[in-house]
Design a protein around this motif. Sequence first.
Motif, mmCIF file in Angstrom:
data_model
loop_
_atom_site.group_PDB
_atom_site.id
_atom_site.type_symbol
_atom_site.label_atom_id
_atom_site.label_comp_id
_atom_site.label_asym_id
_atom_site.label_seq_id
_atom_site.Cartn_x
_atom_site.Cartn_y
_atom_site.Cartn_z
ATOM 1 N N GLU A 280 0.820 -1.207 0.000
ATOM 2 C CA GLU A 280 0.000 0.000 0.000
ATOM 3 C C GLU A 280 0.855 1.258 0.000
ATOM 4 O O GLU A 280 0.537 2.240 -0.678
ATOM 5 N N GLU A 281 1.961 1.213 0.760
ATOM 6 C CA GLU A 281 2.848 2.361 0.800
ATOM 7 C C GLU A 281 3.522 2.583 -0.552
ATOM 8 O O GLU A 281 3.647 3.728 -1.019
ATOM 9 N N ARG A 282 3.948 1.472 -1.202
ATOM 10 C CA ARG A 282 4.541 1.601 -2.540
ATOM 11 C C ARG A 282 3.528 2.163 -3.533
ATOM 12 O O ARG A 282 3.847 3.024 -4.346
ATOM 13 N N PHE A 283 2.294 1.657 -3.467
ATOM 14 C CA PHE A 283 1.257 2.155 -4.368
ATOM 15 C C PHE A 283 0.973 3.637 -4.110
ATOM 16 O O PHE A 283 0.789 4.421 -5.058
ATOM 17 N N ARG A 284 0.946 4.031 -2.827
ATOM 18 C CA ARG A 284 0.707 5.437 -2.505
ATOM 19 C C ARG A 284 1.828 6.310 -3.052
ATOM 20 O O ARG A 284 1.577 7.390 -3.617
ATOM 21 N N ARG A 285 3.063 5.839 -2.909
ATOM 22 C CA ARG A 285 4.191 6.622 -3.406
ATOM 23 C C ARG A 285 4.172 6.713 -4.929
ATOM 24 O O ARG A 285 4.466 7.772 -5.507
ATOM 25 N N LEU A 286 3.845 5.598 -5.602
ATOM 26 C CA LEU A 286 3.765 5.616 -7.057
ATOM 27 C C LEU A 286 2.654 6.561 -7.529
ATOM 28 O O LEU A 286 2.823 7.306 -8.499
ATOM 29 N N SER A 287 1.517 6.524 -6.838
ATOM 30 C CA SER A 287 0.409 7.414 -7.211
ATOM 31 C C SER A 287 0.803 8.871 -7.019
ATOM 32 O O SER A 287 0.533 9.726 -7.881
ATOM 33 N N PHE A 288 1.444 9.156 -5.904
ATOM 34 C CA PHE A 288 1.891 10.527 -5.646
ATOM 35 C C PHE A 288 2.926 10.955 -6.678
ATOM 36 O O PHE A 288 2.899 12.099 -7.170
ATOM 37 N N SER A 289 3.841 10.046 -7.035
ATOM 38 C CA SER A 289 4.849 10.377 -8.053
ATOM 39 C C SER A 289 4.197 10.643 -9.401
ATOM 40 O O SER A 289 4.629 11.538 -10.142
#
Length: 430
Positions: free
Chosen positions: A30-39
């Motif tokens: 979830e954290e990786r997905f959140r970071r990818l979405s933010f990026s």
Amino acid sequence: MSNKGTGKKISQASAMRRVELGLARRRRREERFRRLSFSAVVLSIGFLVLLFASIISNGWSAFLRTDILLDVHFDKAVLDVNSLVNANYGKLIKQSMRELLPEVASRRDKRALYRLVSSGASYELQKMVVADPALIGKTVSLWLPADDLADMLLKGKIDRESPETERAMSDKQIQWVDHFIAQGRMKQHFNTTFFQAGDSREPELAGIRGAVMGSLFTLLVTLALSFPVSVAAAVYLEEFAPKKRWTDLVEVNINNLAAVPSIVFGLLGLAVFLNFFGMPRSSPLVGGMVLSLMTLPTIIIASRASLQAVPPSIREAALGVGASKMQTVFHHVLPLAMPGMMTGTIIGLSRALGETAPLLMIGMVAFIVDVPGNITDPATGLPVQIFLWADSPERAFVERTSAAILVLLMVLIAMNGLAVYLRQKFERRW
């Protein structure tokens, strides 16, 4: 018993451990997905900022125009009172330039000197004398447009340090420009021509007024045709049409038409409106009809969604007090759905404003100098004008292309902002 209890505790601890590990993996994903979405959001905003920065950096200078101050003597020997329109106004400008630099003697240097003034300066003198013949015989100081090369030099678009053979201006022309600047005879002013003139082969004389008026007339025709037809179609399909197979077929086709490439509608307009009906080519009338076909599905879908958003209790209450189906729809349902319909219409028109391909197919890509006065005059649209200028080889057209894009973006942003305002102001929460 103790061994069984111990084994049970071990198995429970092992299960808890597996659950904790699973939760930890899920949190990491979830954290990786959140970071990818933010990026992705940051990257999108970065590209948008880069796009706007590039357009603004290339286009802001088009709102300035370089003018040269000349003491023009309206010589009676040159101006024939009986034919002021056909008089040699260019000769007056050449005389003024020679008076500023009398040391320029050779014919070649004189031609280079004369090229510092725009060819459109003579037309400005013509308009002045025709409007006021009393100027004949007088000497008047006038700010006249300089050539686009002098304009590019003042804006830093021509490299002074490059060899003379690799730039469009000679060393002598650059010296003359510096001389005029030092005397205060060459300055930059706000480019009103860009907003008041039509298209031109000369960059310093080119403007967007003709294209803006062409787009305005085209949108007026599009609005007059698409809005009533779309609202009527949406009301019928949503309120009156029986739920049968043919109704479902119509709905599916409307949804499919909304995804058809715009150039297909241009081909349809070319085949039907121009070739079959023989309507005037390159006119806002035909352009508006073609864009109406393109925007109809979008407005119908938005209008149907607005009608569906009206609660059934409104209809039931109206019918309960004795209103007919027609009265219920037109007195109660349609007024409540109208803000959403207007929003969809504005969005459809903003899409139509930015279209180029359909207008190219019906001939609105022609070189139009005169500003259109009605919907049947030859015209072009602002997106097509941008397309034409982008294909021009002159460096000065690059900045005018970017400036026209800025104007188009501002209009589109204003239209979409109006749609958001109308939705927020009139939207009902049921």
